[in-house]
Design an enzyme around this catalytic site. Structure first.
Site, mmCIF file in Angstrom:
data_model
loop_
_atom_site.group_PDB
_atom_site.id
_atom_site.type_symbol
_atom_site.label_atom_id
_atom_site.label_comp_id
_atom_site.label_asym_id
_atom_site.label_seq_id
_atom_site.Cartn_x
_atom_site.Cartn_y
_atom_site.Cartn_z
ATOM 1 N N ASP A 62 0.818 -1.118 0.012
ATOM 2 C CA ASP A 62 0.083 0.059 0.144
ATOM 3 C C ASP A 62 0.986 1.247 -0.012
ATOM 4 O OD1 ASP A 62 -2.185 1.733 0.180
ATOM 5 O OD2 ASP A 62 -3.311 0.633 1.579
HETATM 6 C C1 NOJ Z 1 -3.841 3.982 0.306
HETATM 7 C C2 NOJ Z 1 -5.078 3.033 0.220
HETATM 8 O O1 NOJ Z 1 -5.053 2.539 1.492
HETATM 9 C C3 NOJ Z 1 -5.258 2.191 -0.927
HETATM 10 O O2 NOJ Z 1 -6.594 1.369 -0.643
HETATM 11 C C4 NOJ Z 1 -5.029 2.779 -2.360
HETATM 12 O O3 NOJ Z 1 -5.151 1.760 -3.298
HETATM 13 C C5 NOJ Z 1 -3.595 3.521 -2.450
HETATM 14 N N1 NOJ Z 1 -3.601 4.457 -1.207
HETATM 15 C C6 NOJ Z 1 -3.507 3.995 -3.615
HETATM 16 O O4 NOJ Z 1 -4.102 5.170 -3.786
#
Ligand code: NOJ
Length: 746
Positions: free
Chosen positions: A284
């Site tokens: 993430d």
């Molecule tokens: C953080 C989020 O937790 C995740 O779900 C998302 O896909 C990513 N950022 C990318 O934006």
């Protein structure tokens, strides 16, 4: 620039690649030809170029800011750019100006639609209609890939039992079985039946346990045992991977002390080892770097080592791999073979998506598919199916009922009805309930907002009250602004926010019938508001076409059929409360509540059961609940046998009758309980569901199949199996009703 002409028209042209359906070795189903191409490319790469492929960069702004890094082969993937002109330029830099010409993988959070926005995923789950959800995901893929986005960070498969957690909006709710069916549908929809230029790689997230954040506070620790993981949290991921999901994202949380991005047990042992996943694992956003904040690694080098050795292939925004992997390989802390494996996993996805052959998009053709009429029609149908009728004293459907007052902060909130995590939806394309009702009931609608936004506070509602007095029915559109749910947007109080409850009370006091339609990102605690409404339609955030969908439902042009994908609490203090809890040693039997307790009564342990003195043991609405304008009756339920072997399939038959005056669709649900196990078993577990449409007065024999293997669970011995013994089975319109049938597994 070599831009393929009429790319969109060519979309149906199947690439010479393996379809999702015909899998060969490995879960993403690459052919041996793909594997040879990977080895051929890998053989030409320097260590630095390999590490470059493992780096993902957020590329908003000027292309020139990233040009040098792309030319040097330091970027394998970008996210957060969707302008097709810029994306073509990014690809040109990679394909024509980097040494090996490897195209970029372009990622985006396409969570519930790209431009045409569908209901939030919690609303999608409320449809209990995987085929429709798949169609929505396909549409999202067609729109996004036309602009050059070939990878979506969806579906989110985090089981969530606590509505305080803002990201509950982004998943399918509390149930493992429903979540798994939605997961498969979305993976199939995004990637397509056969991989072609409209295929968008799915990314199942957040691996794993993220939805169990302590106290419903985002990013918080989880404490899930291996058995809980295996019985409740992992199955949707496994189902999605079996369905061909090409990528997976690790989560932010630490589970029992181990952050997911450094958790070799879940990534290497379970995902790669047990499930054989050969797709791409991405972190993430900076979840590698956050392992330093967790105190799980000393610095960026340390966490980069931990992440790669746990089985992660790509670093989203920590630059830990780019900065330190070369050094770590030289020092022997990371094996060259681990890097090669990660690069294989990345190249596999790029090759299978056909990026080498089709790196560019046709900018003009891309415009034509956005908000296509059939996309809007599907979004409207989905929003219709996702709304849940929670209460109705007969006021609905409206049919032609006189003068209508439309009020409330969500009646004409084109941005907020789109819901959370919607980067590319444009409010200019949204059709609000106000607009749709004005069209449906020309000349009958008066609009007085009462509150301009959900958080607003007001002392007096004189203007709304006076308008209500001149109306025959009041339609109040309430709920939450989009930004009050989603990532990091957690709440400790789940009552209607601002002065919305006061608005409802003031409307009720006029004596006019009041219908509340609630557009929210989570199940709010609306018990105190129920007496002030004659009917409640709960829609979650319904997306671009939410207005027409809700107008159809309110008017009676369509009949509500959505069911709660999550338990609705009476009060937030009940959280977590979910239908498939284990049986306690003292199940609730309806004991004394606060007012029944004598003054100075003595404490005793005898005869007590599990409940709250102030709120009892039950929710406001159970999982699977939802009314219709018609009524359904279940009768003649029977099983084909009394005893089954572990490899058998149970055939359940029953008669479903539409006993009311309207055509309607019932979501029939089958729940099972394993009465005695080597472990305490859940009181009920959903094992099958189906949408059945019946005309008024129609009866139909419905037959459902439940494989006995679906009753298996991960036991004390660490083995997943069905335990022989006695079971009960219910077929009903929700998780709290129905007559039990009995059967045995031998
Ligand atoms: C953080 C989020 O937790 C995740 O779900 C998302 O896909 C990513 N950022 C990318 O934006």
């Amino acid at each position: 620039m070599k831009i393929t002409k009429n790319l969109y028209l060519m979309a149906a042209a199947v690439l010479a690649l393996v379809s999702c359906g015909q899998k060969q070795a490995g879960t993403v189903g690459a052919s041996s030809e793909v594997e040879s191409r990977i080895e051929h490319i890998l053989g030409q790469m320097t260590l630095a170029e390999k590490i470059g492929q493992m780096n993902q960069v957020s590329a908003g702004g000027e292309v020139s800011n990233y040009a040098e890094a792309i030319r040097k082969g330091q970027v394998g993937s970008i996210l957060n750019e969707v302008d097709p002109v810029k994306l073509n330029e990014f690809q040109r830099l990679a394909v024509e100006e980097s040494r090996l010409g490897i195209p970029l993988l372009v990622g985006r959070d396409v969570i519930h639609g790209f431009h045409t926005i569908f209901p939030i995923p919690l609303g999608l789950a409320a449809t209990f209609d995987p085929a429709l959800v798949e169609e929505g995901a396909r549409i999202a893929a067609v729109e996004a890939t036309a602009q050059g986005v070939r990878w979506t960070f969806s579906p989110m498969l985090d089981i969530a039992r606590d509505p305080r957690w803002g990201r509950i909006a982004e998943g399918s709710g509390e149930d493992t079985y429903l979540d798994a069916r939605m997961a498969e549908a979305m993976v199939h929809g995004y990637q397509g039946e056969v991989l072609d230029t409209t295929s968008m790689a799915a990314c199942v997230k957040h691996f794993v346990g993220y939805g169990a954040a302590e106290g419903g506070r985002d990013y918080n620790s989880t404490f899930l045992t291996e058995r809980q993981l295996r019985n409740f949290y992992l199955p949707p991921f496994e189902a999605a991977i079996k369905a061909g999901a090409m990528t997976l994202m690790t989560s932010f949380n630490d589970n029992d002390g181990v952050p997911s991005t450094g958790n070799a047990f879940v990534v290497k042992d379970i995902l790669r080892g047990e499930w054989g996943f050969d797709g791409l694992v991405v972190t993430d956003w900076d979840s590698m770097g956050e392992m330093i904040d967790h105190g799980f690694g000393a610095d960026r080098k340390d966490v980069a080592e931990k992440a790669i050795n746990a089985g992660v292939d790509m670093d989203m925004m920590t630059y830990g791999f780019l900065s330190h992997l070369e050094e770590l390989v030289k020092e022997g802390a990371v094996k060259q073979s681990a890097i090669d494996q990660a690069v294989r996993n990345i190249l596999r996805i790029k090759i299978m998506l056909g990026l080498f052959e089709h790196p560019y998009v046709d900018v003009e053709a891309a415009k034509a598919v956005q908000y296509a009429p059939e996309h809007l029609a599907a979004a409207r149908k989905t929003a219709e199916e996702s709304a849940i009728l929670l209460k109705n004293d007969g006021i609905l459907p409206l049919r032609g009922k006189g003068r209508i007052l439309v009020t409330g902060p969500m009646a004409d909130a084109p941005w907020d009805q789109l819901g959370t995590w919607c980067f590319d939806g444009q409010k200019e394309h949204t059709v609000t309930p106000l607009k749709a009702l004005q069209e449906r009931f020309p000349g009958q609608v008066t609009y007085v907002p009462g509150l301009r936004f959900s958080r607003e506070k007001r002392e007096s509602f004189a203007d709304v009250v006076s308008a209500a007095r001149s109306a025959d029915v009041v339609l109040a559109f309430l709920g939450e602004e989009a930004i009050l749910s989603g990532e990091a947007h957690c709440l400790a109080d789940l009552n209607l926010i601002g002065s919305q409850s006061e608005l409802l009370a003031a409307l009720k006091a006029t004596g006019k019938p009041v219908v509340a339609t609630i557009l929210a990102g989570r199940p709010l605690t609306i018990e105190r508001d129920l007496p002030n409404c004659n009917a409640v339609l709960y829609s979650f955030h319904p997306g671009t076409m939410g207005g027409p969908a809700l107008a159809s439902l309110l008017s009676g042009d369509a009949n509500p059929s959505g069911k709660t994908p999550i338990t609705f609490l009476r009060t937030v203090g009940q959280a977590p409360l979910y239908y498939n809890h284990n049986m306690t040693g003292r199940p609730y039997r309806g004991e004394k509540l606060l007012a029944d307790i004598d003054l100075e009564a003595g404490q005793t342990s005898l005869g007590n059961t599990s409940y709250y003195l102030d709120y009892g043991a039950y929710p406001l609405f159970p999982f699977g609940y939802g009314l219709s304008y018609t009524t359904f009756e279940y009768s003649n339920a029977s099983l084909d046998k009394k005893e089954y072997g572990v490899e058998d399939t149970i055939t359940l038959s029953f008669t479903l009758s539409n006993t009311g005056e309207y055509k309607g669709t019932e979501v029939v649900q089958v729940y099972v309980r394993d009465l005695v196990g080597t472990l305490t078993r859940p009181v009920k577990e959903l094992k099958a569901f189906e949408r059945v449409e019946l005309a008024s007065g129609e009866s139909r024999t419905v037959t459902l199949q439940i494989p006995v293997q679906s009753l298996a669970f991960w036991g004390l011995d660490g083995v997943k199996k069905v335990e022989p013994g006695d079971f009960q089975l219910w077929v009903a319109g929700d998780s709290a009703t129905g007559e039990a049938l009995s059967f045995k597994v031998l």
